[in-house]
Design a protein around this motif. Structure first.
Motif, mmCIF file in Angstrom:
data_model
loop_
_atom_site.group_PDB
_atom_site.id
_atom_site.type_symbol
_atom_site.label_atom_id
_atom_site.label_comp_id
_atom_site.label_asym_id
_atom_site.label_seq_id
_atom_site.Cartn_x
_atom_site.Cartn_y
_atom_site.Cartn_z
ATOM 1 N N LEU A 144 45.721 45.839 68.866
ATOM 2 C CA LEU A 144 45.738 46.824 67.782
ATOM 3 C C LEU A 144 46.966 46.645 66.897
ATOM 4 O O LEU A 144 46.883 46.809 65.674
ATOM 5 C CB LEU A 144 45.711 48.241 68.364
ATOM 6 C CG LEU A 144 45.670 49.373 67.336
ATOM 7 C CD1 LEU A 144 44.418 49.268 66.467
ATOM 8 C CD2 LEU A 144 45.724 50.733 68.034
ATOM 9 N N GLY A 145 48.108 46.289 67.501
ATOM 10 C CA GLY A 145 49.303 46.063 66.705
ATOM 11 C C GLY A 145 49.105 44.983 65.664
ATOM 12 O O GLY A 145 49.502 45.133 64.497
ATOM 13 N N ARG A 146 48.462 43.869 66.074
ATOM 14 C CA ARG A 146 48.250 42.771 65.112
ATOM 15 C C ARG A 146 47.196 43.135 64.077
ATOM 16 O O ARG A 146 47.292 42.720 62.921
ATOM 17 C CB ARG A 146 47.844 41.483 65.837
ATOM 18 C CG ARG A 146 49.031 40.675 66.357
ATOM 19 C CD ARG A 146 49.650 41.330 67.541
ATOM 20 N NE ARG A 146 50.934 40.750 67.940
ATOM 21 C CZ ARG A 146 51.743 41.351 68.806
ATOM 22 N NH1 ARG A 146 51.421 42.518 69.346
ATOM 23 N NH2 ARG A 146 52.891 40.787 69.138
ATOM 24 N N PHE A 147 46.195 43.942 64.459
ATOM 25 C CA PHE A 147 45.245 44.387 63.440
ATOM 26 C C PHE A 147 45.927 45.272 62.410
ATOM 27 O O PHE A 147 45.609 45.219 61.217
ATOM 28 C CB PHE A 147 44.066 45.136 64.057
ATOM 29 C CG PHE A 147 43.167 45.720 63.008
ATOM 30 C CD1 PHE A 147 42.378 44.894 62.222
ATOM 31 C CD2 PHE A 147 43.154 47.086 62.765
ATOM 32 C CE1 PHE A 147 41.573 45.413 61.209
ATOM 33 C CE2 PHE A 147 42.360 47.615 61.766
ATOM 34 C CZ PHE A 147 41.564 46.782 60.982
ATOM 35 N N ALA A 148 46.857 46.102 62.849
ATOM 36 C CA ALA A 148 47.579 46.957 61.907
ATOM 37 C C ALA A 148 48.303 46.125 60.860
ATOM 38 O O ALA A 148 48.365 46.500 59.683
ATOM 39 C CB ALA A 148 48.573 47.849 62.659
ATOM 40 N N ALA A 149 48.843 44.973 61.281
ATOM 41 C CA ALA A 149 49.502 44.090 60.319
ATOM 42 C C ALA A 149 48.495 43.556 59.307
ATOM 43 O O ALA A 149 48.797 43.447 58.108
ATOM 44 C CB ALA A 149 50.184 42.935 61.052
ATOM 45 N N VAL A 150 47.294 43.221 59.781
ATOM 46 C CA VAL A 150 46.240 42.741 58.866
ATOM 47 C C VAL A 150 45.867 43.853 57.888
ATOM 48 O O VAL A 150 45.743 43.620 56.672
ATOM 49 C CB VAL A 150 44.998 42.288 59.659
ATOM 50 C CG1 VAL A 150 43.878 41.877 58.701
ATOM 51 C CG2 VAL A 150 45.348 41.133 60.587
ATOM 52 N N ALA A 151 45.671 45.058 58.399
ATOM 53 C CA ALA A 151 45.277 46.177 57.541
ATOM 54 C C ALA A 151 46.355 46.490 56.501
ATOM 55 O O ALA A 151 46.045 46.732 55.324
ATOM 56 C CB ALA A 151 44.995 47.409 58.401
ATOM 57 N N LEU A 152 47.617 46.469 56.923
ATOM 58 C CA LEU A 152 48.702 46.737 55.974
ATOM 59 C C LEU A 152 48.808 45.627 54.943
ATOM 60 O O LEU A 152 49.052 45.888 53.756
ATOM 61 C CB LEU A 152 50.021 46.892 56.727
ATOM 62 C CG LEU A 152 51.254 47.200 55.877
ATOM 63 C CD1 LEU A 152 51.067 48.481 55.080
ATOM 64 C CD2 LEU A 152 52.501 47.305 56.756
ATOM 65 N N ALA A 153 48.606 44.386 55.376
ATOM 66 C CA ALA A 153 48.638 43.261 54.437
ATOM 67 C C ALA A 153 47.534 43.404 53.389
ATOM 68 O O ALA A 153 47.756 43.147 52.196
ATOM 69 C CB ALA A 153 48.489 41.946 55.199
ATOM 70 N N TRP A 154 46.360 43.818 53.826
ATOM 71 C CA TRP A 154 45.247 43.991 52.885
ATOM 72 C C TRP A 154 45.536 45.139 51.909
ATOM 73 O O TRP A 154 45.358 44.996 50.705
ATOM 74 C CB TRP A 154 43.958 44.277 53.659
ATOM 75 C CG TRP A 154 42.806 44.608 52.775
ATOM 76 C CD1 TRP A 154 42.036 43.731 52.054
ATOM 77 C CD2 TRP A 154 42.305 45.916 52.481
ATOM 78 N NE1 TRP A 154 41.080 44.418 51.333
ATOM 79 C CE2 TRP A 154 41.231 45.758 51.571
ATOM 80 C CE3 TRP A 154 42.664 47.202 52.897
ATOM 81 C CZ2 TRP A 154 40.512 46.843 51.092
ATOM 82 C CZ3 TRP A 154 41.946 48.288 52.415
ATOM 83 C CH2 TRP A 154 40.882 48.096 51.522
ATOM 84 N N ARG A 155 46.003 46.260 52.454
ATOM 85 C CA ARG A 155 46.243 47.427 51.593
ATOM 86 C C ARG A 155 47.393 47.178 50.627
ATOM 87 O O ARG A 155 47.372 47.660 49.487
ATOM 88 C CB ARG A 155 46.562 48.649 52.480
ATOM 89 C CG ARG A 155 46.612 49.956 51.696
ATOM 90 C CD ARG A 155 45.237 50.327 51.212
ATOM 91 N NE ARG A 155 45.239 51.563 50.438
ATOM 92 C CZ ARG A 155 45.418 51.643 49.118
ATOM 93 N NH1 ARG A 155 45.643 50.529 48.422
ATOM 94 N NH2 ARG A 155 45.375 52.782 48.491
ATOM 95 N N GLY A 156 48.397 46.429 51.079
ATOM 96 C CA GLY A 156 49.579 46.220 50.244
ATOM 97 C C GLY A 156 49.643 44.872 49.569
ATOM 98 O O GLY A 156 50.724 44.457 49.121
ATOM 99 N N LYS A 157 48.521 44.196 49.471
ATOM 100 C CA LYS A 157 48.499 42.836 48.916
ATOM 101 C C LYS A 157 49.111 42.771 47.517
ATOM 102 O O LYS A 157 49.818 41.817 47.178
ATOM 103 C CB LYS A 157 47.071 42.311 48.903
ATOM 104 C CG LYS A 157 46.940 40.839 48.572
ATOM 105 C CD LYS A 157 45.489 40.386 48.739
ATOM 106 C CE LYS A 157 45.349 38.905 48.443
ATOM 107 N NZ LYS A 157 43.952 38.437 48.638
ATOM 108 N N ALA A 158 48.846 43.777 46.724
ATOM 109 C CA ALA A 158 49.369 43.790 45.350
ATOM 110 C C ALA A 158 50.884 43.968 45.305
ATOM 111 O O ALA A 158 51.500 43.736 44.260
ATOM 112 C CB ALA A 158 48.691 44.895 44.545
ATOM 113 N N LEU A 159 51.495 44.367 46.433
ATOM 114 C CA LEU A 159 52.938 44.599 46.472
ATOM 115 C C LEU A 159 53.693 43.431 47.100
ATOM 116 O O LEU A 159 54.880 43.558 47.405
ATOM 117 C CB LEU A 159 53.235 45.865 47.287
ATOM 118 C CG LEU A 159 52.658 47.181 46.751
ATOM 119 C CD1 LEU A 159 52.874 48.298 47.765
ATOM 120 C CD2 LEU A 159 53.281 47.538 45.408
ATOM 121 N N ALA A 160 53.028 42.302 47.271
ATOM 122 C CA ALA A 160 53.624 41.165 47.990
ATOM 123 C C ALA A 160 54.947 40.739 47.379
ATOM 124 O O ALA A 160 55.078 40.587 46.161
ATOM 125 C CB ALA A 160 52.657 39.985 47.987
#
Length: 245
Positions: A144-160
Motif C-alpha cells: 500500500l505504501g508504494r501504491f500511495a507513491a503512484v497515486a500521489l505521482a499521478w495526482r501531482g504530475k503537473a507539479l513535477a
C-alpha cells in the motif's frame, strides 16, 4: 516491455533487491506501475525472518527488526524523503526556500523528530500486528505504501519538480495508476482482513491528500514527497489493522 522487467527496474530503484543498472528515463518512468509489486517483494523480504521465528515470542523486538530490515533493504531512501520533508515543513518556509531546505543534506530537528516518531509508531504498530501472527498485514503495508507513491505521482504530475522524482511522475499515466491499483487491491484482499484493508486505504488516502495539498501550497512536488507518502501509508495500513481488530 514486460512486467518482469518493470519489476526488476522498480526493485533496483527502490531497494537493494535487484542490481542497479543504468536505464533510460522512459524505462524508469514505465516501472512506476510495478511499484506495488516491488513493495510486495520488499515486504516479504523484511518479514520472512520474523515468520521463520526470529525473536519468537517478542513482538516489539520483532516489529523493530522489520522496520530496521526494511530500511536497510531500501537504503533508507523513503526515510530520507520523510526527514527532508519534515525539515522543510517544520521550518515554515515557502517556495524555493522550502525546497532548498529539503535539498540540504544536513538533518534538522524536525527531520529527526519526524524520523523518530515514524520509526517508533511503525515499530509499535507492527508489534501489535505480529503479536497476532498477521504476517499478511505486515507485508501488505509495504504494498500500500508504494501504491500511495503512484497515486500521489499521478495526482501531482503537473507539479513535477526536476530530479529523480520527476522520472516517476512522468510515468504516472492513468493506465499505470489503474494497473498499480488493481495489483494493490488484489494483494490486499488476499493478505489483509477486509475491515483493516479499507480502514488502511482510507487513512493512507488522508495522508496522501495532505501531502498533495502541501505540494500545491509550495508549488511543486518531488521525490521526497513520494518517499514520505510511502512511509506514512505503510503506517496507515498497520494503524487501520489495530483500529479494526
Amino acid at each position: 516491455m514486460s512486467l518482469v522487467r518493470d519489476l526488476r527496474v522498480a526493485l533496483s530503484f527502490l531497494s537493494r533487491l535487484s542490481p542497479a543498472r543504468t536505464e533510460t528515463p522512459e524505462v524508469m518512468a514505465r516501472s512506476l506501475r510495478a511499484y506495488p509489486l516491488a513493495g510486495l517483494v520488499i515486504g516479504l523480504a523484511a518479514t520472512v525472518p520474523v515468520w521463520l521465528g526470529l525473536l519468537h515470542g517478542r513482538p516489539l523486538p520483532q516489529g523493530i527488526a522489520v522496520v530496521i530490515l526494511s530500511a536497510v533493504l531500501t537504503r533508507g531512501l523513503h526515510w530520507d524523503g520523510l526527514m527532508d520533508l519534515a525539515d522543510a515543513w517544520g521550518s515554515g518556509a515557502r517556495g524555493e526556500r522550502f525546497f532548498a531546505i529539503m535539498k540540504d543534506s544536513r538533518v534538522g530537528a524536525f527531520g529527526v523528530l519526524g524520523c523518530v516518531a515514524a520509526f517508533a509508531t511503525q515499530s509499535a504498530l507492527l508489534a501489535e500486528v505480529l503479536a497476532e501472527n498477521a504476517f499478511g498485514v505486515a507485508v501488505f503495508g509495504f504494498v500500500l505504501g508504494r501504491f500511495a507513491a503512484v497515486a500521489l505521482a499521478w495526482r501531482g504530475k503537473a507539479l513535477a519538480r526536476p530530479g529523480l522524482g520527476a522520472l516517476a511522475l512522468s510515468g504516472a499515466t492513468p493506465g499505470a495508476l489503474w494497473f498499480a491499483g488493481l495489483c494493490t487491491l488484489a494483494a490486499g484482499l488476499v493478505l489483509c482482513p477486509a475491515p483493516a484493508l479499507f480502514a488502511g486505504i482510507a487513512l493512507a488516502a488522508v495522508c496522501t491528500a495532505g501531502l498533495y495539498a502541501l505540494a500545491r501550497v509550495q508549488g511543486a512536488l518531488n521525490g521526497d514527497f513520494l518517499g514520505a507518502a510511502i512511509i506514512l501509508s505503510e503506517t496507515a495500513l498497520w494503524l487501520g489493522y489495530c483500529l479494526t481488530t
